[in-house]
Structure formats: structure tokens, C-alpha cells
Design an enzyme around this catalytic site. Structure first.
Site, PDB file in Angstrom:
ATOM      1  N   ASP A   1       0.831  -1.218   0.000  1.00  0.00           N
ATOM      2  CA  ASP A   1       0.000   0.000   0.000  1.00  0.00           C
ATOM      3  C   ASP A   1       0.861   1.262   0.000  1.00  0.00           C
ATOM      4  O   ASP A   1       0.721   2.127   0.878  1.00  0.00           O
ATOM      5  CB  ASP A   1      -0.932   0.027   1.211  1.00  0.00           C
ATOM      6  CG  ASP A   1      -1.752  -1.238   1.380  1.00  0.00           C
ATOM      7  OD1 ASP A   1      -2.032  -1.895   0.368  1.00  0.00           O
ATOM      8  OD2 ASP A   1      -2.093  -1.575   2.534  1.00  0.00           O
TER       9      ASP A   1
ATOM     10  N   GLY B   1     -10.952  -7.344   9.123  1.00  0.00           N
ATOM     11  CA  GLY B   1     -12.270  -7.950   9.206  1.00  0.00           C
ATOM     12  C   GLY B   1     -13.323  -7.094   9.870  1.00  0.00           C
ATOM     13  O   GLY B   1     -14.455  -7.550  10.064  1.00  0.00           O
TER      14      GLY B   1
ATOM     15  N   ASN C   1     -16.044   2.090   4.982  1.00  0.00           N
ATOM     16  CA  ASN C   1     -14.891   1.674   5.766  1.00  0.00           C
ATOM     17  C   ASN C   1     -13.803   2.717   5.504  1.00  0.00           C
ATOM     18  O   ASN C   1     -13.205   2.741   4.426  1.00  0.00           O
ATOM     19  CB  ASN C   1     -14.420   0.277   5.345  1.00  0.00           C
ATOM     20  CG  ASN C   1     -13.295  -0.240   6.214  1.00  0.00           C
ATOM     21  OD1 ASN C   1     -13.065   0.240   7.318  1.00  0.00           O
ATOM     22  ND2 ASN C   1     -12.577  -1.239   5.716  1.00  0.00           N
ATOM     23  N   ALA C   2     -13.563   3.595   6.453  1.00  0.00           N
ATOM     24  CA  ALA C   2     -12.724   4.782   6.245  1.00  0.00           C
ATOM     25  C   ALA C   2     -11.239   4.406   6.281  1.00  0.00           C
ATOM     26  O   ALA C   2     -10.531   4.648   7.263  1.00  0.00           O
ATOM     27  CB  ALA C   2     -13.044   5.845   7.284  1.00  0.00           C
TER      28      ALA C   2
ATOM     29  N   GLU D   1     -11.341   0.011  -3.773  1.00  0.00           N
ATOM     30  CA  GLU D   1     -10.554   0.607  -2.699  1.00  0.00           C
ATOM     31  C   GLU D   1      -9.287   1.221  -3.287  1.00  0.00           C
ATOM     32  O   GLU D   1      -9.106   1.266  -4.511  1.00  0.00           O
ATOM     33  CB  GLU D   1     -10.202  -0.434  -1.643  1.00  0.00           C
ATOM     34  CG  GLU D   1      -9.372  -1.599  -2.136  1.00  0.00           C
ATOM     35  CD  GLU D   1      -9.224  -2.693  -1.084  1.00  0.00           C
ATOM     36  OE1 GLU D   1     -10.113  -2.811  -0.228  1.00  0.00           O
ATOM     37  OE2 GLU D   1      -8.214  -3.417  -1.127  1.00  0.00           O
TER      38      GLU D   1
END
Length: 464
Positions: free
Chosen positions: A43, A122, A161-162, A213
Site C-alpha cells: 500500500d 475484518g 470503511n474509512a 478501494e
């Protein structure tokens, strides 16, 4: 995987001779990372420059840092902090207090804003935090990361989902942040450039993508381009990550792919996917080198020939004539013809050329004296050797000549793919670009001149 479909070739809009070059280089070149050193990362943030060095931040304990002097050889450079600031971690009780995901970075008025996400595997109670630093050089006495607090967060029950922040400053000076994951939407909010935080707690929220994402927006030629990841990550060479793109005249969207489908409904034109041994590209970051040269960074989830964790890579970023991005390809070791974009003639020497002979251009006749062996040297630079004789192409003042190969900067060349898919060839010794004749007299020697994006300074490099 969401929204799989057959994609049109982006090459169809390019001139025929350039299309053949791009097909040969992009589809048939070896697919291994051209970078060296310690390139292990997941990432990665946008690569950013500070005081002549390049920095990239990644997922991991305390936000690990990689640094490079030349964008080619990388080394580890510690981490941003030991523990996540409590002002952010308190929003995510299940986080271990150390692990940070998918940072991104930007410099605003001399201050580096580093955004990062805090979550737990999760679950979708997550937050994006911000730290700032006046420098990225750890040896600078002003080096200090300052906690600026939480920027956005998500709670149970939201379609959000931040995580995976992506920051951009638009041409009008406004600052924006996109974030989100497969669990719900990818959202966009405006930030205050003075603080790096949201302009107001109840400021407008724009849904710009869904079922994706790792969002990142870049601006090019009057349009905004939203890159997102589809597929699965974090499974090594079993990952199916791929990068999709859509565009919009407005930063707030809607972002449409080449079919006119909205990314907010899970669409997206394929930009790059697994190829060769490289598996699972993700987390695109733009990198503008200079006028005419753009690159992008990403990680790959794995390499079939190099077992281990994910790794950093960079590639040229080129643009089709109808304004869509596509990945380019750095030159790999091999034998090539070097063709003038302006005239279509190839770089050569006369058949009986020896040491000191000066290259020119002429019609291609499938001769060894018209073919060149290009090999990579230190720092991502190249040596260019005539296939017929083994003599090296050497800068010689305002011109070029053949010489015995030796360890000499005059025989070292930078070869960069430009945004139209052609290449420039620049001497390391004097920074001047290889330039063909501007007239139709094809046998005139090539010269070295300051690069000005002239047609005679652009070359098509392809297999003979």
C-alpha cells in the site's frame, strides 16, 4: 471480482507505427520490477521529493519509510512513530495501537501532510488520521512529526470503511481527500489546506466509487481521473488486485469509464493488471518527473520468480490521443532499432564506421550497423552499443560518436518514455538530448541539444 468485462485496446487511437512499438514493449517485455535495493512495501503512498531525495510510506507498524536518491535504488529509513496517536486510535478500539494502513502524502506550502488509516482486519470501524512535518529529512533539526488528529472515520452500520486515504490539491488550490473500501462506498470530502482537516464536520460528502478501494485522483489536461483497485489483495501471488480508472470534468464526479459506466456503481476501465511474473498491482500514485515525463508508482502483491512479500515498482504513465491513461514500459536489455519520430528513419552509422564515427539517421535496411544493444547500468540509466562492432555511443560535446566501451559518463544515457509513448535519450555527462536532423536530409549526423520536446528529439525504440 466486481464488474469484469472485455476492455477495448487503448492503443487503437495511436498512430500505427507507435502502436506497434507500444505493443512490442508493453506486452512482450519482461515483467519484473526494474528497481533495486530494499523495495518491500505494501500500500505505498505517492512518492514525494524532499531535499533531492525521494520518500514513500507504506502499511505496517508505525508507518515504515523507504528513501531513494535516484528513484531507482531504495533503502529503509525507519518509521514515522512508535505508537499511533491516541487522538486517532481511540476511534478504533480493536486496533493494536501500532499497525497503520495505506498512507498518502502531499506537500502544501512547505509542510508535509501525511494521511494514514487505522483499522483492524475484518471490521469496518476505522479512521483516517493526519500528522505533519516541515521536512522528511531525519537529519534536519526541524524534523518532527506532529499529530493533527482524526480527519474522517466510520462506525458500525455505515456503508463505509474509512481506510486508504488519497489526497489531491486541485488546480484552484482546494484540498480533497478520498477514502473507502469494498465495504460500501469510496467517498470524497474537501479539506482545509491550512490545517489538512475536513473543512467542517458536516461538509458535503460525495460518493465517487463503489466495490473498490485504494482510490487516488489525479488531474490531467482539464480532467480528473479516479484510479481504484478491484479484486483481492493480501494473498501473495494468489491475489487478483487490478487497477481501474474513470474520469470526470469535476473533481466531485461522476467518474465514468470508457463505456460511460459510473464508478459509483462499481464500474471502471482496466488500467493495469497482473502481467508476466508480476501479480496484483495496487495503490497507484502519480509521479511527475518533468515536462513530458510522467510515471506512476504501485505495489505488486507478489512475483512468481521472487517468493516473498509485496514490493514497490514504478512505470511510465502515457496518455492516448483521446485522453485515457495507460502504463508504459521502461526499456529492458536487448537489441533495438532507434527510430526518429519525426522522419521515420533509424539511428545508424555508415557500414564501414570505426572509432570516432558519428551516427546519423537513414532508411532501415535490416543491417547490424542500424541496430543497437541497450543495457541497464547503475541508477536506472543505460549504455547503448552498436550491434555490428560493439562500440559504444558516446556524447562528444554538441554531438555523438562511437568509442571503445569504458566506465565514462559520456557513455551513459537516460532513456525516459514520454507521455505520448515515444522516448527521449539524454546524456548523463551534459544533460543534452539526442537530436536528429530537423531537415529531410537523413544522413546528417545527430547532435546533442537541450530537450525541448521537438519531434526530432523523440525516438521510437522497438525490436528490429
Amino acid at each position: 471480482m466486481a464488474n469484469e468485462r472485455s476492455e477495448p485496446t487503448l492503443l487503437a487511437v495511436r498512430p500505427a507505427h507507435l502502436m506497434a512499438t507500444l505493443l512490442a514493449l508493453v506486452l512482450h517485455a519482461p515483467c519484473t520490477s526494474g528497481l533495486e535495493g530494499d523495495i518491500r512495501i505494501h500500500d505505498p503512498s505517492t512518492i514525494i521529493r524532499c531535499k533531492g531525495r525521494y520518500y514513500v510510506f507504506g502499511t505496517g507498524r508505525g508507518i515504515p519509510i523507504l528513501v531513494s536518491d535516484d528513484l531507482f535504488t531504495w533503502r529503509r529509513a525507519g518509521r514515522v512513530f512508535e505508537r499511533i496517536p491516541e487522538s486517532v486510535r481511540s476511534y478504533v478500539p480493536k486496533n493494536d495501537g501500532y499497525t497503520v494502513w495505506a498512507p498518502d502524502v502531499i506537500c502544501i506550502n512547505g509542510l508535509y501532510y501525511l494521511y494514514y488509516s487505522v483499522s483492524a482486519w475484518g471490521q469496518y470501524v476505522s479512521a483516517v488520521g493526519l500528522v505533519t512535518n516541515p521536512t522528511l529529512d531525519p537529519n534536519d533539526p526541524n524534523y518532527l512529526w506532529t499529530d493533527r488528529g482524526m480527519v474522517v472515520h466510520s462506525t458500525e452500520g455505515q456503508e463505509l470503511n474509512a481506510i486508504d486515504p488519497g489526497v489531491i490539491q486541485s488546480p484552484d488550490g482546494r484540498l480533497w481527500l478520498c477514502y473507502g473500501s469494498y465495504h460500501g462506498n469510496v467517498e470524497l470530502v474537501e479539506l482545509d489546506p491550512k490545517t489538512g482537516l475536513r473543512i467542517a464536520p458536516d461538509s458535503p460528502v460525495y460518493v465517487i466509487a463503489n466495490r473498490s478501494e485504494a482510490a487516488k485522483i489525479i488531474f490531467h489536461d482539464g480532467e480528473y481521473y479516479l484510479f481504484v483497485n478491484h479484486g483481492s489483495c493480501c494473498q501473495g501471488t494468489n491475489s487478483t488486485y487490478n487497477i481501474r480508472v474513470g474520469r470526470s470534468p469535476k473533481i466531485t464526479g461522476p467518474y465514468l469509464d470508457r463505456f460511460g459506466q459510473d464508478l459509483a456503481r462499481g464500474a471502471g476501465t482496466l488500467f493495469i493488471a497482473s502481467s508476466g511474473t508480476q501479480i496484483g498491482p495496487g495503490h497507484l500514485g502519480p509521479l511527475v518527473i518533468d515536462d513530458g515525463v510522467e510515471r506512476f508508482s504501485c505495489h505488486y502483491e507478489g512475483d512468481l520468480e521472487r517468493p516473498g512479500r509485496s514490493f514497490l515498482d514504478t512505470k511510465p504513465l502515457i496518455w492516448t490521443v483521446d485522453g485515457w491513461p495507460m502504463p508504459g514500459q521502461d526499456i529492458r536489455k536487448g537489441t533495438y532499432q532507434i527510430r526518429s519520430y519525426r522522419a521515420g528513419t533509424v539511428l545508424q552509422v555508415d557500414p564501414n564506421a570505426t572509432r570516432g564515427s558519428r551516427p546519423n539517421t537513414a532508411r532501415y535496411l535490416v543491417r547490424d550497423h542500424q541496430e543497437w544493444i541497450i543495457s541497464q547500468t547503475a541508477g536506472g540509466l543505460y549504455r547503448i552499443v552498436l550491434a555490428a562492432t560493439g562500440l559504444a555511443l558516446e556524447a562528444d560535446g554538441p554531438g555523438a560518436r562511437l568509442a571503445d566501451p569504458q566506465d565514462d559518463d559520456r557513455q551513459v544515457w537516460g532513456i525516459d518514455q514520454l507521455t505520448d509513448g515515444t522516448y527521449r535519450i539524454v546524456s548523463k555527462a551534459n544533460g543534452l538530448a539526442l537530436t536528429a536532423s530537423a531537415t529531410d536530409e537523413s544522413t546528417r549526423p545527430v547532435v546533442l541539444q537541450p530537450f525541448a520536446r521537438l519531434a526530432q528529439q523523440r525516438w521510437i525504440i522497438t525490436a528490429p
